[in-house]
Write an enzyme that holds these catalytic residues in place. Sequence first.
Site, mmCIF file in Angstrom:
data_model
loop_
_atom_site.group_PDB
_atom_site.id
_atom_site.type_symbol
_atom_site.label_atom_id
_atom_site.label_comp_id
_atom_site.label_asym_id
_atom_site.label_seq_id
_atom_site.Cartn_x
_atom_site.Cartn_y
_atom_site.Cartn_z
ATOM 1 N N ASP A 188 0.813 -1.217 0.000
ATOM 2 C CA ASP A 188 0.000 0.000 0.000
ATOM 3 C C ASP A 188 0.849 1.272 0.000
ATOM 4 O OD1 ASP A 188 -2.080 -1.866 0.325
ATOM 5 O OD2 ASP A 188 -1.997 -1.698 2.502
ATOM 6 N N GLU A 213 -11.175 0.814 -3.964
ATOM 7 C CA GLU A 213 -10.514 1.296 -2.745
ATOM 8 C C GLU A 213 -9.241 2.027 -3.122
ATOM 9 O OE1 GLU A 213 -10.064 -2.325 -0.572
ATOM 10 O OE2 GLU A 213 -8.559 -3.157 -1.929
#
Length: 499
Positions: free
Chosen positions: A17, A174
């Site tokens: 991420d 997302e």
Amino acid sequence: MSDTGPANPVIPGFHPDPSICRVGDDYYLACSSFEYFPGVPLFHSRDLVHWTQIGNVLDRPSQLRLAADVPSSAGIYAPTLRHHDGRFWLIVTNVSGGGGNLLVTATDPAGPWSDPIWAPGVPGIDPDLAWDEDGTCWCTFAGVGQVRIDPHTGETYGPPRKLWSGAPGDKAPEAPHLYRIGDYWYLLIAVGGTERGHGVAIARGLTPSGPFEPCPANPILTHRSTDHPVQNTGHADLVQAPDGSWWMVLLGVRPGGGTPGWHVLGRETFLAPVTWVDGWPVVGEVALDLPELPWPVVPGPVEEPRDDFDLSELRPSWISVRDRPAEHCTTKERPGWLTLRARGVDLDEPDVVFTGRRQQHLSCRARTLVDPSDGTGGLAVRLDERHHYAIEASGSEVRVIARVGSLRTVVAAQPVPDGPVVLGLTITDPPPPHDARTGPDVVSLGFEQPDGTFTVLATLDGRYLSTEVAGGFTGRVIGMYAAAGTVHFDWFAYEPLRP
């Protein structure tokens, strides 16, 4: 780095991420950390390919408290790192009970970072921050929704509103990031979930709140249904270099073995070039050997492979499970040694006293000199409480322990002389023959005889310490632990054998 030039992943091992920003000639990048403390590792680079960890954003209990009942792969999810108005801003989600979305700030990215400002009006995970021309700050989050926020106080204004969530039926929209580039606001998101179907999509609009027009070439990046050695590509962020070129950082995995393929290092940070065609970004190949960069490479300091624990504080690359209280983990009790004082009874327990570093190479060797005179402890490769291998010393015996799901066994044991002993593990390719059932690697665990000869007690299949078996979002961590009493470690050495 490969022998021939810059290489992917640019930050290997469990560093998922990624979020990136540039200030002048300096790049800064932050990653998720989940159940580990300290949280949110922070890196610095001058060339986008050489990265040095300069700290952890959430490095003290007033910023991050993870209780023993926080499950593995819970805790701290995806951050967004930005620089605005002379200050670094980081927003991130603590998915644990009593958590939520929080903001911290710093003038120096190496720290210290502020105590958290909570943002209860921001729902969900994967929050992003973006400022428009008049200084209004917008927080966009997984779903993909958006709310106006005061980043100084965490107060939000008005109800969240839906923006754009990819193509109809897209799974898990997302990891949104919002950018003003030229005449448009671009909304970059991840779609497909963080497994093999992962991808990146983008849309654009004339205002930060849309309406948004999707790119006709979406997804602009995915490796689904390909034989590319890097899979699960997604959760990306964009950055512009000083020369005007654009680049994307993203997560990906390197599966190994037969079918279905097992990735063991976790989701890693990769780099890809970006060009612009007709107002849309076009992502170049996520190549293991990166193309020649349009600027000189600037290697940073290289972390020493051996840590003798001579400093009063641990290096930032050392992480522990959920917390690290000084009474259980210290370099100050016995100078030149790391002292671990047991709390949980073994690695199966959520409050185990464990200090480790991410496995960052597909093949590597780790060793440590342990003094178990006052306790029981050893060296382990950990994925979570239910998936780990360990070589453990207690009194005059060493033993190999394997935990896979609900099964736990002592695989082998052997007497050793009393006193300190060198424990080691080596992770290598599986031996032949290879077929569709072959695992990604093998883990050999053993100890060093007084004459220096290394004795392997057991060689175990590495697939059982993979995400495809264990589930979750993390990767392997190799480190030291205490299972009973007090255990001292004189040094720890990590040696890459293959990238």
